[in-house]
Design a protein around this motif. Structure first.
Motif, short mmCIF file in Angstrom:
data_model
loop_
_atom_site.label_atom_id
_atom_site.label_comp_id
_atom_site.label_asym_id
_atom_site.label_seq_id
_atom_site.Cartn_x
_atom_site.Cartn_y
_atom_site.Cartn_z
N LEU A 89 -8.19 -10.49 -0.02
CA LEU A 89 -7.17 -9.44 -0.05
C LEU A 89 -6.53 -9.27 1.32
CD1 LEU A 89 -9.68 -6.92 -1.64
CD2 LEU A 89 -7.93 -8.13 -2.96
N VAL A 90 -5.24 -8.99 1.31
CA VAL A 90 -4.54 -8.54 2.52
C VAL A 90 -3.90 -7.21 2.18
CG1 VAL A 90 -2.69 -8.96 4.17
CG2 VAL A 90 -4.07 -10.88 3.33
N PHE A 91 -4.36 -6.16 2.82
CA PHE A 91 -3.77 -4.84 2.59
C PHE A 91 -2.64 -4.62 3.59
CE2 PHE A 91 -7.99 -4.36 0.78
CZ PHE A 91 -7.75 -3.59 -0.36
N VAL A 92 -1.46 -4.33 3.08
CA VAL A 92 -0.31 -4.00 3.92
C VAL A 92 -0.10 -2.50 3.80
CG1 VAL A 92 2.11 -4.45 4.42
CG2 VAL A 92 0.67 -6.27 3.47
N THR A 93 -0.36 -1.78 4.87
CA THR A 93 -0.32 -0.32 4.79
C THR A 93 0.46 0.30 5.94
OG1 THR A 93 -1.68 1.71 4.71
CG2 THR A 93 -2.55 -0.13 6.01
N PRO A 94 1.31 1.27 5.63
CA PRO A 94 1.89 2.08 6.69
C PRO A 94 0.90 3.15 7.11
CG PRO A 94 2.71 2.81 4.56
CD PRO A 94 1.81 1.64 4.29
N GLU A 95 1.24 3.86 8.16
CA GLU A 95 0.43 4.98 8.61
C GLU A 95 1.17 6.27 8.34
OE1 GLU A 95 -0.84 6.69 12.91
OE2 GLU A 95 -1.69 4.71 12.43
N GLY A 134 -8.17 -8.57 4.95
CA GLY A 134 -7.52 -8.37 6.23
C GLY A 134 -6.54 -7.23 6.11
N ILE A 135 -6.13 -6.68 7.24
CA ILE A 135 -5.23 -5.53 7.24
C ILE A 135 -3.99 -5.83 8.09
CG2 ILE A 135 -4.97 -3.09 7.85
CD1 ILE A 135 -8.03 -2.83 7.53
N VAL A 136 -2.83 -5.60 7.48
CA VAL A 136 -1.56 -5.61 8.21
C VAL A 136 -1.06 -4.17 8.16
CG1 VAL A 136 0.80 -6.47 8.32
CG2 VAL A 136 -1.05 -7.99 7.59
N SER A 137 -1.08 -3.50 9.29
CA SER A 137 -0.67 -2.10 9.36
C SER A 137 0.65 -2.00 10.11
CB SER A 137 -1.74 -1.27 10.06
OG SER A 137 -1.96 -1.73 11.39
N PHE A 138 1.36 -0.91 9.84
CA PHE A 138 2.60 -0.71 10.61
C PHE A 138 2.89 0.78 10.75
CE2 PHE A 138 3.93 -1.05 6.22
CZ PHE A 138 4.99 -0.16 6.06
N GLY A 139 3.55 1.09 11.85
CA GLY A 139 3.89 2.46 12.16
C GLY A 139 4.25 2.56 13.63
N SER A 172 -1.57 9.66 10.49
CA SER A 172 -2.81 9.06 11.01
C SER A 172 -3.74 8.55 9.91
CB SER A 172 -3.58 10.06 11.89
OG SER A 172 -2.78 10.46 12.98
N ALA A 173 -3.20 8.29 8.72
CA ALA A 173 -4.04 7.85 7.61
C ALA A 173 -3.27 6.89 6.71
CB ALA A 173 -4.51 9.06 6.81
N ILE A 174 -4.01 6.27 5.77
CA ILE A 174 -3.35 5.43 4.79
C ILE A 174 -2.65 6.32 3.75
CG2 ILE A 174 -4.99 3.54 5.06
CD1 ILE A 174 -6.37 4.45 2.48
N PRO A 175 -1.66 5.80 3.05
CA PRO A 175 -1.00 6.58 2.01
C PRO A 175 -1.97 7.00 0.91
CG PRO A 175 0.31 4.66 2.58
CD PRO A 175 -1.02 4.49 3.25
N GLY A 197 0.76 -1.24 0.00
CA GLY A 197 0.00 0.00 0.00
C GLY A 197 0.79 1.29 0.00
N SER A 198 2.04 1.26 -0.41
CA SER A 198 2.82 2.50 -0.47
C SER A 198 3.72 2.46 -1.69
CB SER A 198 3.68 2.66 0.80
OG SER A 198 4.58 3.76 0.66
N THR A 199 3.94 3.63 -2.28
CA THR A 199 4.85 3.74 -3.43
C THR A 199 6.05 4.62 -3.11
OG1 THR A 199 3.61 5.64 -4.31
CG2 THR A 199 2.92 3.45 -5.05
#
Length: 206
Positions: A83-89, A115-120, A92-95, A9-11
């Motif tokens: 789907l598994v979304f891998v997103t940084p924060e 499902g969501i795998v978040s990190f930050g 306070s938001a998604i990219p 989820g990030s470029t």
């Protein structure tokens, strides 16, 4: 076979999402359903699709995709059941790149489990909650289990300057539970996904 996309989820150059997604893919490969050939996982990097800021003339809900990059993106997402979304924060938001990629499509997202795998710094939990709101609008069933990665706890900085995602057994157990739920919901929603998502123009939500 149930096909699950692991969406990066990030470029951003220098991003850490690739190492987190790689850990997700490796851990998912140890899931009993994947080892038994009942499910598969595949990394899907939105950076590879080179999506500009949303430039489709018609709303995504119409299914009238005119741009070549949109059609490629739609064909990619259409293949998957879950789907598994891998997103940084970020702040306070998604990219923005992830939100942009989501907004390009409509029916290709519908009736899939995620499902969501978040990190930050705080595990990316605020980004995850924002993402849940967006997923609800595109008719994606987000599962209860979630993995929240903290780079100060779940990264190994001895191998690379940017660190390598190396969570402990507890995080992999959470990921396994999340995958269990994604598989259950993906199978249950299959009847709603039966019509081809990319079958042509279609009405939007009422």
């Amino acid at each position: 076979m149930t096909q699950i996309a692991i969406i990066l989820g990030s470029t951003r150059p220098g991003r850490r999402v690739d190492t987190v997604a790689q850990w997700v893919a490796e851990a998912a490969g140890r899931h009993p359903a994947v080892q038994a050939g009942e499910a598969s996982v595949e990394l899907v990097d939105i950076a590879d699709h080179e999506l500009p800021l949303l430039d489709e003339p018609a709303p995504a809900a119409t299914g009238i995709y005119q741009k070549a990059h949109t059609k490629r993106w739609a064909a990619t997402i259409d293949r998957f059941d879950g789907l598994v979304f891998v997103t940084p924060e970020y702040n306070s938001a998604i990219p923005a790149a992830l939100k942009n990629a989501i907004d390009y499509l409509w029916a290709e997202w519908n009736h899939k489990a995620a499902g969501i795998v978040s990190f930050g710094l705080y595990g990316g939990t605020r980004a995850a909650e924002q993402l849940r709101q967006t997923l609800a609008e595109i008719k994606v069933a987000d599962v209860h289990a979630q993995v929240a990665i903290n780079p100060y706890v779940d990264f190994d900085f001895t191998e690379a300057e940017a660190g390598v995602c190396a969570p402990g057994e507890r995080q992999e157990a959470l990921l396994t539970t999340m995958l269990d739920e994604i598989l259950e919901w993906s199978r249950a929603l299959r009847v709603l996904r039966a019509p081809a998502a990319s079958a042509g123009p279609r009405p939007g939500p009422t």
